[in-house]
Enzyme design. Structure first.
Site, PDB file in Angstrom:
ATOM      1  CG  ASP A  80      -1.842   1.166   1.294  1.00  0.00           C
ATOM      2  OD1 ASP A  80      -3.000   0.986   0.886  1.00  0.00           O
ATOM      3  OD2 ASP A  80      -1.421   2.255   1.721  1.00  0.00           O
ATOM      4  CE1 TYR A 123       0.567   7.665   2.572  1.00  0.00           C
ATOM      5  CE2 TYR A 123       1.127   5.443   1.920  1.00  0.00           C
ATOM      6  CZ  TYR A 123       0.270   6.322   2.539  1.00  0.00           C
ATOM      7  OH  TYR A 123      -0.878   5.844   3.117  1.00  0.00           O
ATOM      8  CE  LYS A 145      -3.745   4.730   0.666  1.00  0.00           C
ATOM      9  NZ  LYS A 145      -2.306   4.494   0.941  1.00  0.00           N
ATOM     10  CG  HIS A 201      -4.405   9.783   0.489  1.00  0.00           C
ATOM     11  ND1 HIS A 201      -3.056   9.731   0.240  1.00  0.00           N
ATOM     12  CD2 HIS A 201      -4.553   9.340   1.753  1.00  0.00           C
ATOM     13  CE1 HIS A 201      -2.435   9.266   1.309  1.00  0.00           C
ATOM     14  NE2 HIS A 201      -3.323   9.029   2.241  1.00  0.00           N
TER      15      HIS A 201
END
Ligand code: A2P
Length: 279
Positions: A44, A49, A74, A107
């Site tokens: 994931d 990120y 996401k 997200h």
């Protein structure tokens, strides 16, 4: 690996490797490589990120067939809306260096960048995501951090119902009403921060249950979510923890232990209100 069936009949592995807060580069590459080596088949990540390139490289260089790995990314908060989502998803695909993703999520429901028109922005994003599903570039679509009113607004125009909602879920933070609402709408719950970003491991209750079952506090927290039918996404950059977090299918928490964890207070701080975030 145990899986959960989504409302489109596709299966999602119940244990995934979470990569939030793992820096791009060596850390993300090595931890994902190690997770895959020891048997994780679900990774994931997210545009936000900043580690999609390393995650993609680790998957590619693992030598494991792409179709054996369930990969989630996401949509970034700055990219809500139809056109932006089209561009942002293709950029993620390029960074991940793959032909498709298994799951793509919005997200956050109400980021600051589109706060004045979040309903339309989400619907535009969703339409773009539905089109990518039609083209085979995304297998399943879902949401993250959405509450009931965000979901209701999305469902008004959605042709595909969200397959999952990924939210902050752990012993002490049950989000009971939201979880029931998602279940009523045939969504799988994915638990992020299942260890309370580590804070839950210091709980005397979690520690005492861990002693009772002969497992670690982390394993107890993860097993708790799995027994509730939630997908769990523990994060770690430590090989021994990555390995340990996978060993959660050879024991069971009994009813009393589950009830004790159900009644726990949240010791990890409140979940952010997505209508009031500053990002
Ligand atoms: P680290 O990444 O340094 O190994 P969450 O999944 O809830 O976000 O929690 C992640 C935090 O918990 C990280 O700080 C991670 O540390 C730590 N952690 C993950 N697995 C374990 C484990 N099995 N034992 C102890 N700490 C763990």
């Amino acid at each position: 690996m145990q899986t959960v069936k989504m409302n489109n009949n596709l299966e999602i592995p119940i244990l995934g490797f979470g990569t939030w807060q793992i820096p791009e580069g060596k850390a993300a590459y090595e931890s994902v490589r190690y997770a895959l080596k020891v048997g994780y088949r679900h990774i994931d990540t997210a545009a936000a990120y900043g580690n999609e390139a390393s995650v993609g490289r680790a998957i590619r260089e693992s030598g494991i067939a792409r179709e054996e790995i369930f990969l989630t990314t996401k949509l970034h908060n700055n990219d809500h809306g139809y056109n932006q989502t089209k561009e942002a998803f293709l950029e993620s695909l390029t960074k991940l260096d793959t032909d498709y993703v298994d799951l793509y999520l919005i997200h956050w429901p109400n980021p600051i960048a589109s706060r004045s028109h979040w309903q339309d922005a989400n619907r535009g994003s969703w339409k773009a995501m539905e089109e990518f599903v039609g083209q085979g570039l995304i297998k399943s679509i879902g949401i993250s951090n959405f509450r009931e009113h965000h979901i209701e607004s999305l469902l008004e125009k959605a042709e595909i119902k969200p397959q999952v909602n990924q939210i902050r879920l752990f012993a002490g933070e049950q989000q009971g009403k939201l979880v029931q609402y998602c279940k009523d709408n045939q969504m799988v719950l994915e638990a992020y921060s299942p260890l309370g970003t580590g804070a839950l491991l210091c709980s005397p209750l979690v520690q005492s249950i861990a002693e009772e079952v002969g497992k670690s506090p982390a394993q107890v927290c993860l097993r708790y979510d799995v027994q509730k039918g939630h997908v769990v996404l523990p994060k770690s950059v430590t090989p021994s923890s990555i390995l340990q977090n996978k060993e959660i299918f050879d024991f069971t928490l009994d009813e009393k232990q589950m009830a004790q964890l159900d009644e726990m207070e949240n010791i990890c701080g409140p979940t952010q209100n997505p209508d009031e975030t500053s990002f």
